[in-house]
Design an enzyme around this catalytic site. Structure first.
Site, PDB file in Angstrom:
ATOM      1  NE  ARG A  75       3.028  17.195   7.617  1.00 56.64           N
ATOM      2  CZ  ARG A  75       2.342  16.089   7.371  1.00 56.64           C
ATOM      3  NH1 ARG A  75       1.553  16.028   6.326  1.00 56.64           N
ATOM      4  NH2 ARG A  75       2.488  15.051   8.153  1.00 56.64           N
ATOM      5  CE  LYS A  98      -2.694  10.330   4.126  1.00 62.22           C
ATOM      6  NZ  LYS A  98      -1.268  10.322   4.470  1.00 62.22           N
ATOM      7  NE  ARG A 100      -1.721   5.991   8.492  1.00 61.23           N
ATOM      8  CZ  ARG A 100      -1.996   7.284   8.459  1.00 61.23           C
ATOM      9  NH1 ARG A 100      -3.229   7.695   8.390  1.00 61.23           N
ATOM     10  NH2 ARG A 100      -1.028   8.152   8.476  1.00 61.23           N
ATOM     11  NE  ARG A 133       3.638   9.687  10.528  1.00 59.48           N
ATOM     12  CZ  ARG A 133       3.204  10.874  10.140  1.00 59.48           C
ATOM     13  NH1 ARG A 133       3.965  11.932  10.277  1.00 59.48           N
ATOM     14  NH2 ARG A 133       2.004  11.014   9.632  1.00 59.48           N
ATOM     15  NE  ARG A 169       1.165  15.674  12.002  1.00 56.14           N
ATOM     16  CZ  ARG A 169       0.625  14.926  11.057  1.00 56.14           C
ATOM     17  NH1 ARG A 169      -0.190  15.452  10.166  1.00 56.14           N
ATOM     18  NH2 ARG A 169       0.904  13.655  10.973  1.00 56.14           N
TER      19      ARG A 169
HETATM   20  P1  AMP Z   1      -1.871  11.267   9.575  1.00 60.88           P
HETATM   21  O1  AMP Z   1      -2.150  12.677   9.934  1.00 60.88           O
HETATM   22  O2  AMP Z   1      -2.936  10.663   8.696  1.00 60.88           O
HETATM   23  O3  AMP Z   1      -0.505  11.085   9.006  1.00 60.88           O
HETATM   24  O4  AMP Z   1      -1.921  10.419  10.946  1.00 60.88           O
HETATM   25  C1  AMP Z   1      -1.069  10.702  12.026  1.00 60.88           C
HETATM   26  C2  AMP Z   1      -0.933   9.481  12.926  1.00 60.88           C
HETATM   27  O5  AMP Z   1      -2.221   9.104  13.448  1.00 60.88           O
HETATM   28  C3  AMP Z   1      -0.408   8.228  12.250  1.00 60.88           C
HETATM   29  O6  AMP Z   1       1.005   8.181  12.194  1.00 60.88           O
HETATM   30  C4  AMP Z   1      -0.977   7.130  13.119  1.00 60.88           C
HETATM   31  O7  AMP Z   1      -0.239   6.979  14.323  1.00 60.88           O
HETATM   32  C5  AMP Z   1      -2.341   7.677  13.483  1.00 60.88           C
HETATM   33  N1  AMP Z   1      -3.378   7.282  12.498  1.00 60.88           N
HETATM   34  C6  AMP Z   1      -4.058   8.085  11.624  1.00 60.88           C
HETATM   35  N2  AMP Z   1      -4.917   7.382  10.890  1.00 60.88           N
HETATM   36  C7  AMP Z   1      -4.792   6.098  11.296  1.00 60.88           C
HETATM   37  C8  AMP Z   1      -5.403   4.866  10.904  1.00 60.88           C
HETATM   38  N3  AMP Z   1      -6.320   4.830   9.924  1.00 60.88           N
HETATM   39  N4  AMP Z   1      -5.015   3.733  11.544  1.00 60.88           N
HETATM   40  C9  AMP Z   1      -4.098   3.748  12.536  1.00 60.88           C
HETATM   41  N5  AMP Z   1      -3.460   4.858  12.948  1.00 60.88           N
HETATM   42  C10 AMP Z   1      -3.810   6.028  12.338  1.00 60.88           C
END
Ligand code: AMP
Length: 210
Positions: A123, A13, A88, A167, A156
């Site tokens: 990553r 993404k 999400r 996840r 990360r």
């Molecule tokens: P990402 O980089 O989008 O994979 O987000 C990393 C982490 O941030 C996720 O595993 C969630 O813990 C949190 N997170 C990001 N976006 C959201 C969202 N829209 N709703 C809830 N948690 C989020």
């Protein structure tokens, strides 16, 4: 144009959002990056977010929705944006509707769980500008250095194997229903997210008609 980008953890993404941004000249709004910035800055919200992200869980809807609302109200979002990692969950999708946000297109990057687990181990991300790389599929020009801002890349903590599995579980149970919400409205465009970055970008541009 207001675009939503769905995809499991490590589906690409962030990388594809950057490509769409460059093409359309609109910002990418990544709730994950905003959350990581708050954690890195050690703000009270960041301390709260960390409890969830380090376990691979979603941050509570109420907190994320407020954060997103503030972000898309900023002037750089006036001509559109790409939502990377939001909504999400069903309540987050409903919150967008309640805000009166008209979504033009919803793209889902489809990648198998097996492929995702493989990708995550390679990553690396830039802690400063959020750009993401992969040691094999999308390496930086200089080893472990961000092409865009010259910062040293990091892995990360939520890319660890057991967190990735959690996840994925959360993605299937909470985010897939949000994806189905847009499918029912006839807005969802599925794109095969396997293959090289440029080929997937081309498929996304085609799906968006840009
Ligand atoms: P990402 O980089 O989008 O994979 O987000 C990393 C982490 O941030 C996720 O595993 C969630 O813990 C949190 N997170 C990001 N976006 C959201 C969202 N829209 N709703 C809830 N948690 C989020």
């Amino acid at each position: 144009m207001r675009i939503i980008l769905f995809g499991g953890p490590g589906a690409g993404k962030g990388t594809q959002a950057s490509a769409i941004c460059s093409k359309l000249g609109i910002p990418s709004v990544s709730t994950g990056n905003i959350i990581r910035e708050a954690i890195a800055a050690g703000t009270p919200a960041g301390v709260e977010f960390k409890k969830y992200t380090e376990k691979g869980e979603l941050v509570p809807d109420s907190l994320v929705i407020e954060m997103l609302k503030d972000r898309i109200a900023r002037p750089d979002c006036a001509n559109g944006y790409i939502l990377d990692g939001f909504p999400r969950s069903i309540p987050q999708a409903e919150a967008l509707d309640e805000m009166g946000v008209e979504i033009d297109a919803v793209v889902s990057l489809e990648v198998s769980d097996e492929e995702i687990e493989k990708r995550m181990t390679g990553r690396r991300v830039c802690p400063k500008c959020g750009e993401s790389y992969h040691l094999v599929f999308n390496p930086p020009k200089t080893e472990m250095i961000c092409d865009k801002c010259g910062e040293a890349l990091i892995q990360r903590s939520d890319d660890k194997a057991e967190t990735v599995r959690e996840r994925l579980r959360v993605y299937h149970s909470q985010t897939e229903p949000a994806k189905a919400y847009y499918e029912k409205k006839g807005k969802l465009r599925k794109v095969d997210g396997n293959g090289n970055v440029e080929a997937i970008t081309a498929l996304i541009f085609k799906a968006l008609g840009i």
